[in-house]
Structure formats: C-alpha cells, structure tokens
Write an enzyme that holds these catalytic residues in place. Structure first.
Site, PDB file in Angstrom:
ATOM      1  N   SER A  20      10.495 -27.373 -50.587  1.00 24.01           N
ATOM      2  CA  SER A  20      10.204 -28.769 -50.231  1.00 24.01           C
ATOM      3  C   SER A  20       9.497 -28.873 -48.877  1.00 24.01           C
ATOM      4  O   SER A  20       8.658 -29.755 -48.676  1.00 24.01           O
ATOM      5  CB  SER A  20      11.470 -29.625 -50.255  1.00 24.01           C
ATOM      6  OG  SER A  20      12.313 -29.325 -49.177  1.00 24.01           O
ATOM      7  N   LEU A 100      12.821 -10.660 -41.304  1.00 22.07           N
ATOM      8  CA  LEU A 100      11.571  -9.902 -41.153  1.00 22.07           C
ATOM      9  C   LEU A 100      11.786  -8.719 -40.215  1.00 22.07           C
ATOM     10  O   LEU A 100      12.466  -8.842 -39.192  1.00 22.07           O
ATOM     11  CB  LEU A 100      10.480 -10.821 -40.605  1.00 22.07           C
ATOM     12  CG  LEU A 100      10.066 -11.933 -41.572  1.00 22.07           C
ATOM     13  CD1 LEU A 100       9.249 -12.993 -40.849  1.00 22.07           C
ATOM     14  CD2 LEU A 100       9.294 -11.365 -42.756  1.00 22.07           C
ATOM     15  N   HIS A 116      14.420 -23.638 -39.102  1.00 19.46           N
ATOM     16  CA  HIS A 116      15.822 -23.227 -39.270  1.00 19.46           C
ATOM     17  C   HIS A 116      16.687 -24.485 -39.258  1.00 19.46           C
ATOM     18  O   HIS A 116      16.495 -25.360 -38.407  1.00 19.46           O
ATOM     19  CB  HIS A 116      16.224 -22.285 -38.129  1.00 19.46           C
ATOM     20  CG  HIS A 116      17.633 -21.809 -38.258  1.00 19.46           C
ATOM     21  ND1 HIS A 116      17.997 -20.835 -39.161  1.00 19.46           N
ATOM     22  CD2 HIS A 116      18.776 -22.194 -37.630  1.00 19.46           C
ATOM     23  CE1 HIS A 116      19.300 -20.624 -39.082  1.00 19.46           C
ATOM     24  NE2 HIS A 116      19.790 -21.434 -38.157  1.00 19.46           N
ATOM     25  N   THR A 148      10.444 -14.308 -33.229  1.00 19.42           N
ATOM     26  CA  THR A 148      10.468 -13.069 -32.442  1.00 19.42           C
ATOM     27  C   THR A 148      11.322 -12.065 -33.221  1.00 19.42           C
ATOM     28  O   THR A 148      11.915 -12.437 -34.240  1.00 19.42           O
ATOM     29  CB  THR A 148      11.105 -13.325 -31.050  1.00 19.42           C
ATOM     30  OG1 THR A 148      12.475 -13.689 -31.245  1.00 19.42           O
ATOM     31  CG2 THR A 148      10.373 -14.401 -30.280  1.00 19.42           C
ATOM     32  N   LEU A 151      16.635 -12.549 -34.771  1.00 24.62           N
ATOM     33  CA  LEU A 151      16.783 -13.528 -35.847  1.00 24.62           C
ATOM     34  C   LEU A 151      17.090 -14.931 -35.318  1.00 24.62           C
ATOM     35  O   LEU A 151      17.985 -15.109 -34.485  1.00 24.62           O
ATOM     36  CB  LEU A 151      17.922 -13.079 -36.786  1.00 24.62           C
ATOM     37  CG  LEU A 151      18.174 -13.980 -38.000  1.00 24.62           C
ATOM     38  CD1 LEU A 151      17.010 -13.912 -38.964  1.00 24.62           C
ATOM     39  CD2 LEU A 151      19.473 -13.600 -38.681  1.00 24.62           C
ATOM     40  N   ASP A 152      16.328 -15.916 -35.823  1.00 24.32           N
ATOM     41  CA  ASP A 152      16.554 -17.329 -35.486  1.00 24.32           C
ATOM     42  C   ASP A 152      16.584 -17.558 -33.973  1.00 24.32           C
ATOM     43  O   ASP A 152      17.465 -18.230 -33.420  1.00 24.32           O
ATOM     44  CB  ASP A 152      17.841 -17.851 -36.155  1.00 24.32           C
ATOM     45  CG  ASP A 152      17.752 -17.767 -37.663  1.00 24.32           C
ATOM     46  OD1 ASP A 152      16.639 -17.870 -38.206  1.00 24.32           O
ATOM     47  OD2 ASP A 152      18.798 -17.574 -38.307  1.00 24.32           O
TER      48      ASP A 152
HETATM   49  C1  GAR Z   1      15.518 -25.554 -45.539  1.00 26.14           C
HETATM   50  O1  GAR Z   1      16.638 -26.328 -45.238  1.00 26.14           O
HETATM   51  C2  GAR Z   1      15.217 -24.595 -44.384  1.00 26.14           C
HETATM   52  O2  GAR Z   1      15.492 -25.155 -43.132  1.00 26.14           O
HETATM   53  C3  GAR Z   1      16.152 -23.464 -44.695  1.00 26.14           C
HETATM   54  O3  GAR Z   1      16.116 -23.330 -46.084  1.00 26.14           O
HETATM   55  C4  GAR Z   1      15.822 -24.594 -46.677  1.00 26.14           C
HETATM   56  C5  GAR Z   1      14.631 -24.396 -47.579  1.00 26.14           C
HETATM   57  O4  GAR Z   1      14.377 -25.588 -48.294  1.00 26.14           O
HETATM   58  N1  GAR Z   1      15.754 -22.261 -44.042  1.00 26.14           N
HETATM   59  C6  GAR Z   1      16.601 -21.347 -43.658  1.00 26.14           C
HETATM   60  O5  GAR Z   1      17.796 -21.420 -43.838  1.00 26.14           O
HETATM   61  C7  GAR Z   1      15.975 -20.149 -42.991  1.00 26.14           C
HETATM   62  N2  GAR Z   1      16.952 -19.380 -42.308  1.00 26.14           N
HETATM   63  P1  GAR Z   1      12.963 -25.774 -48.982  1.00 26.14           P
HETATM   64  O6  GAR Z   1      12.730 -24.508 -49.803  1.00 26.14           O
HETATM   65  O7  GAR Z   1      13.154 -26.980 -49.857  1.00 26.14           O
HETATM   66  O8  GAR Z   1      11.937 -25.969 -47.905  1.00 26.14           O
END
Ligand code: GAR
Length: 216
Positions: A20, A100, A116, A148, A151-152
């Site tokens: 999304s 990554l 994130h 970087t 992570l996060d």
């Molecule tokens: C989102 O909430 C994003 O912030 C999270 O995954 C979801 C993906 O939703 N990302 C992480 O958790 C990365 N560590 P989407 O596929 O509908 O964009």
C-alpha cells in the site's frame, strides 16, 4: 532552485506484500506530476499482492525469491545486479521485510530509504504496535529514514505520529497509522524529486525550504 530541476529521479521500490505504501507513492508520482519515474517494483515474494497491482499499472516488476539463494549476501548480490541495470537514484523500501546485508547497504550508500512503523529510535524490529502498547507510550507513529547497516536506524527524513487510545489494539493502531505512513512517504518522495534532501555535517537530514517534517 531545487524544484526547477528538470531531470526526473528514478525510483526503484522493494516490497514483500500488500504494497500500500508503494501504491501511494506510484499514485502521488502520477497524479501530482512529481518529477520522478518508477523504474521497477521488485518483490522477494512472487505472491506479493503489490506486485500484481504494479504489473496491472504497467510498471516493470520482478520477483526474486530469497529462498533460491544460499545466504543473505548471495541474495543481496543478485538483487544488486538486477537493480544496477535499472540505474535508480533511490531505492525505496516499502514493506520490504528482509534485513539488508552490509554489502547491499554499502553498494547503494545514502540512496536507500525505508519506512518503519514506529517513532524511531523507539521500537526497531518487528511487532512495533505490540511493543508500543506494551510500554504504554501515548504517541506512536512511523519514520521514513535513510538506511544504514544498523537495522531500523539511520538519518530520519520525516515522521508521522498518532495518539494511542485507551482501547487500541495492535491491529487498530496499524490501521490508523497506515494513511499517515502513506502521507509521510509521499511527502518524502516529493522532497527527493525536488532534490531538497541532504545530510548536514552532523549526519542529520536537512530538507531545503521545509521547516516541519513531523506529520499528524
Ligand atoms: C507498513 O506498515 C510498513 O511501515 C511496514 O510494513 C507495512 C507494509 O505495508 N514495514 C516494516 O515493518 C519494515 N520493517 P504495505 O505493504 O501495505 O506498504
């Protein structure tokens, strides 16, 4: 002036699932006429919903399964090869659920952006909404940041925040946060396309001409 630069930036989007955030970015680029091109959407999962959506939109798509590689680094090297031929300016992680390797991060140093679902540096990793509720924070949110090797972590470009309500569940928080994620990420893509984003001497993000990078 940064917003008068005529060359569109090339964006490559990595996803793992629903996509999304990727959809919001594609729609913003198209409907708001951002100076950006989506050169491809790549997923590490062939069944990612977002991949089918991107394909239907006429965007180049590729699925590359990490399961076909013997190590994280081998997968990342294969990904680097596919990405390099597309020559993106930025790689946008949009729900890409793979850590990554340092090899990948170093190869695209300063050009990888992630979203994130927490107000970093709080709650890196998984299950961020559960973590927020467990600690009892009163504000929760999302962070768009440069990637970087940690992570996060990495320079914060923008954040979006929502209040935590008494009756919130992880699912309710995630649902209420999602439109904020889309807003924050598309704003960041706009700034990137206008070439306003840079790092200062302390390694913090500066966005030329933008005073407020916090969204609610
Ligand atoms: C989102 O909430 C994003 O912030 C999270 O995954 C979801 C993906 O939703 N990302 C992480 O958790 C990365 N560590 P989407 O596929 O509908 O964009």
């Amino acid at each position: 002036m940064p917003h008068q630069c005529p060359t569109p930036i090339r964006l490559l989007i990595l996803i793992s699932g629903r996509g999304s955030n990727m959809q919001a970015i594609v729609q913003a680029v198209r409907s708001e006429g951002l100076s950006a091109e989506i050169c491809a959407v790549i997923s590490n999962r062939a069944d990612a919903q977002g991949l089918a959506w991107a394909h239907d939109q006429g965007i180049a798509t590729l699925s590359l399964s990490h399961r076909d590689y013997e190590s994280r680094e081998a997968f990342d090297r294969a990904l680097i090869e596919r990405i390099d031929v597309l020559a993106p300016d930025y790689i946008l992680l949009a729900g890409f659920m793979r850590v990554l390797s340092p090899v990948f991060v170093a190869h695209f140093d300063g050009r990888i952006v992630n979203i994130h679902p927490s107000l970093l540096p709080a709650f890196p990793g998984l299950h961020t909404h559960e973590q927020a509720l467990a600690v009892g924070v009163q504000w929760h949110g999302c962070t768009v940041h440069f990637v970087t090797p940690v992570l996060d972590h990495g320079p914060i470009i923008a954040q979006g925040a929502i209040p935590v309500l008494a009756q919130d569940t992880p699912g309710a928080l995630a649902k209420r946060l999602l439109p904020i994620e889309h807003h924050v990420y598309t704003e960041v893509v706009r700034w990137l396309s206008e070439r306003r984003v840079s790092l200062d001497t302390q390694g913090r993000v500066q966005v030329q001409g933008v005073d407020r990078r916090a969204f609610t």
